[in-house]
Design a protein around this motif. Structure first.
Motif, mmCIF file in Angstrom:
data_model
loop_
_atom_site.group_PDB
_atom_site.id
_atom_site.type_symbol
_atom_site.label_atom_id
_atom_site.label_comp_id
_atom_site.label_asym_id
_atom_site.label_seq_id
_atom_site.Cartn_x
_atom_site.Cartn_y
_atom_site.Cartn_z
ATOM 1 N N ILE A 5 10.442 -17.987 -4.175
ATOM 2 C CA ILE A 5 10.649 -16.567 -3.874
ATOM 3 C C ILE A 5 11.756 -15.979 -4.738
ATOM 4 N N ASN A 6 12.774 -16.783 -5.021
ATOM 5 C CA ASN A 6 13.904 -16.287 -5.799
ATOM 6 C C ASN A 6 13.764 -16.539 -7.291
ATOM 7 N N SER A 7 12.625 -17.078 -7.706
ATOM 8 C CA SER A 7 12.437 -17.373 -9.116
ATOM 9 C C SER A 7 12.435 -16.100 -9.939
ATOM 10 N N PRO A 8 13.196 -16.069 -11.066
ATOM 11 C CA PRO A 8 13.212 -14.873 -11.901
ATOM 12 C C PRO A 8 11.886 -14.631 -12.593
ATOM 13 N N MET A 9 10.987 -15.648 -12.590
ATOM 14 C CA MET A 9 9.685 -15.481 -13.228
ATOM 15 C C MET A 9 8.693 -14.760 -12.329
ATOM 16 N N LEU A 10 9.019 -14.626 -11.049
ATOM 17 C CA LEU A 10 8.103 -13.995 -10.096
ATOM 18 C C LEU A 10 8.472 -12.538 -9.927
ATOM 19 N N LYS A 11 7.614 -11.655 -10.355
ATOM 20 C CA LYS A 11 7.892 -10.229 -10.247
ATOM 21 C C LYS A 11 7.500 -9.720 -8.866
ATOM 22 N N PRO A 12 8.347 -8.973 -8.190
ATOM 23 C CA PRO A 12 8.014 -8.463 -6.859
ATOM 24 C C PRO A 12 6.763 -7.596 -6.906
ATOM 25 N N ASP A 13 6.056 -7.556 -5.789
ATOM 26 C CA ASP A 13 4.851 -6.730 -5.702
ATOM 27 C C ASP A 13 5.217 -5.269 -5.900
ATOM 28 N N GLN A 14 4.413 -4.566 -6.690
ATOM 29 C CA GLN A 14 4.715 -3.181 -7.021
ATOM 30 C C GLN A 14 3.875 -2.182 -6.235
ATOM 31 N N ARG A 15 2.972 -2.659 -5.384
ATOM 32 C CA ARG A 15 2.178 -1.742 -4.571
ATOM 33 C C ARG A 15 3.052 -1.173 -3.457
ATOM 34 N N LEU A 16 2.916 0.123 -3.215
ATOM 35 C CA LEU A 16 3.781 0.776 -2.235
ATOM 36 C C LEU A 16 3.649 0.136 -0.864
ATOM 37 N N GLU A 18 2.856 -2.917 0.060
ATOM 38 C CA GLU A 18 3.524 -4.215 0.131
ATOM 39 C C GLU A 18 5.046 -4.060 0.057
ATOM 40 N N ILE A 19 5.531 -3.084 -0.694
ATOM 41 C CA ILE A 19 6.969 -2.806 -0.718
ATOM 42 C C ILE A 19 7.453 -2.433 0.674
ATOM 43 N N LEU A 20 6.701 -1.596 1.364
ATOM 44 C CA LEU A 20 7.087 -1.183 2.711
ATOM 45 C C LEU A 20 7.037 -2.352 3.682
ATOM 46 N N VAL A 21 6.048 -3.232 3.519
ATOM 47 C CA VAL A 21 5.986 -4.437 4.351
ATOM 48 C C VAL A 21 7.224 -5.294 4.115
ATOM 49 N N ASN A 22 7.561 -5.505 2.848
ATOM 50 C CA ASN A 22 8.704 -6.351 2.516
ATOM 51 C C ASN A 22 10.020 -5.758 3.006
ATOM 52 N N LEU A 23 10.101 -4.428 3.061
ATOM 53 C CA LEU A 23 11.317 -3.767 3.536
ATOM 54 C C LEU A 23 11.351 -3.633 5.055
ATOM 55 N N GLY A 24 10.259 -4.001 5.718
ATOM 56 C CA GLY A 24 10.193 -3.868 7.170
ATOM 57 C C GLY A 24 10.072 -2.432 7.635
ATOM 58 N N LEU A 25 9.371 -1.613 6.846
ATOM 59 C CA LEU A 25 9.294 -0.181 7.144
ATOM 60 C C LEU A 25 7.865 0.277 7.436
ATOM 61 N N THR A 27 6.654 0.247 10.719
ATOM 62 C CA THR A 27 6.574 0.755 12.084
ATOM 63 C C THR A 27 6.344 2.263 12.046
ATOM 64 N N ASN A 28 5.300 2.729 12.721
ATOM 65 C CA ASN A 28 4.918 4.146 12.765
ATOM 66 C C ASN A 28 4.491 4.688 11.404
ATOM 67 N N LEU A 29 4.160 3.796 10.462
ATOM 68 C CA LEU A 29 3.583 4.231 9.198
ATOM 69 C C LEU A 29 2.146 4.678 9.458
ATOM 70 N N VAL A 30 1.832 5.931 9.162
ATOM 71 C CA VAL A 30 0.513 6.469 9.483
ATOM 72 C C VAL A 30 -0.327 6.779 8.245
ATOM 73 N N LEU A 31 0.285 6.706 7.065
ATOM 74 C CA LEU A 31 -0.445 7.057 5.844
ATOM 75 C C LEU A 31 0.222 6.383 4.660
ATOM 76 N N CYS A 32 -0.570 5.707 3.832
ATOM 77 C CA CYS A 32 -0.040 5.101 2.618
ATOM 78 C C CYS A 32 -1.132 5.130 1.550
ATOM 79 N N LEU A 33 -0.967 6.016 0.588
ATOM 80 C CA LEU A 33 -1.918 6.203 -0.496
ATOM 81 C C LEU A 33 -1.245 5.814 -1.806
ATOM 82 N N ASP A 34 -1.946 5.031 -2.636
ATOM 83 C CA ASP A 34 -1.343 4.518 -3.862
ATOM 84 C C ASP A 34 -2.413 4.426 -4.932
ATOM 85 N N ALA A 35 -2.278 5.214 -5.986
ATOM 86 C CA ALA A 35 -3.278 5.231 -7.054
ATOM 87 C C ALA A 35 -3.326 3.921 -7.827
#
Length: 270
Positions: A5-16, A18-25, A27-35
């Motif tokens: 997980i901490n490897s510098p070769m692994l780039k974090p997920d860039q989809r919005l 998954e970012i919100l999942v990783n940040l724990g945000l 809860t009460n998310l009702v809409l997430c659109l990502d081109a």
């Protein structure tokens, strides 16, 4: 042994989403659109698919191809800043059915957060409704709207009854021309507290509290004023992501989303 997980070769997920999942945000998310998320847009569909629920939006005003359809750019699922929808003027997204996720936002004790990744062209001549579910801005239809004004300030419109009573709060900070901009509006009527965010600048407001109407808002649109055919995306404008919660995120929570998107995907954000 080093953690994968901490490897510098692994780039974090860039989809919005998954970012919100990783940040724990989520809860009460009702809409997430990502081109740039293949699960949200496949490159050819007439529907921009919601990752959080089933609150999908049409490209344009119907399920068929038409002049109001924003144009997809980039490679489907590539998760970069090059995946977005562009407008040649008058384009918009309209709810694919009678969605209810924002019905209570303008009502007594209503709370919400909206954010957008939005590109302004080389100039700004009119206001753009990044989200709107009122019949018109400034008249008697209840609902809310998040607008980028012709002065490039972010404005939150909150229509609290059927008689035209409304309040507007507007930032001092301005968005940047010919650039991606991170914009957010968060509001809690019960605590009369609101935050508007333009890129890395958050401004706090204390709107007027009021017992709001029980009436339902109009149809939900991104890039246009609901049912009024005004405040549409201008030519040269783009949108890559839009998300909403039925609760007020804190300015600190919004800042973590901005930081994550700027670090990995929208690296040119101001």
């Amino acid at each position: 042994m080093a953690s994968v997980i901490n490897s510098p070769m692994l780039k974090p997920d860039q989809r919005l989403y998954e970012i919100l999942v990783n940040l724990g945000l989520t809860t009460n998310l009702v809409l997430c659109l990502d081109a740039g998320d293949l699960a949200s847009y496949d490159g050819s569909s007439q529907t921009w698919t919601d990752r959080a629920s089933t609150n999908h939006f049409f490209r344009g005003t119907t399920s068929g191809s038409e002049a109001t359809d924003p144009t997809f750019n980039g490679v489907a699922g590539a998760k970069s800043a090059s995946e977005y929808f562009s407008s040649d003027g008058g384009d918009l997204f309209k709810e694919s059915s009678a969605l209810t996720f924002a019905d209570a936002w303008h009502k007594n004790n209503g709370a919400f957060t909206m954010l957008a990744l939005y590109w302004i062209g080389a100039s700004k001549s009119a206001s753009t409704a990044l989200f709107n579910n009122t019949g018109q801005v400034g008249t008697g239809a209840p609902g809310v709207g998040m607008l980028m004004t012709s002065s490039r300030t972010l404005r939150l419109f909150h229509a609290i009854d059927d008689t035209g009573t409304a309040q507007n709060i507007t930032t001092t900070a301005t968005a940047t021309l010919s650039s991606w901009n991170f914009l957010a509006a968060a509001f809690d009527e019960a605590t009369t507290n609101a935050d508007l965010v333009v890129n890395g600048t958050a401004e706090n407001f204390t709107p007027t509290a009021s017992t709001a109407t029980a009436s339902k808002a109009s149809s939900n649109r991104i890039g246009s004023t609901a049912d009024a055919a005004t405040n549409d995306f201008e030519s040269g404008e783009r949108i890559a992501c839009f998300a909403a919660w039925s609760t007020k995120l804190t300015a600190a929570q919004i800042a973590t989303i901005y930081t994550a998107l700027k670090a990995n995907r929208f690296t040119t954000l101001p």
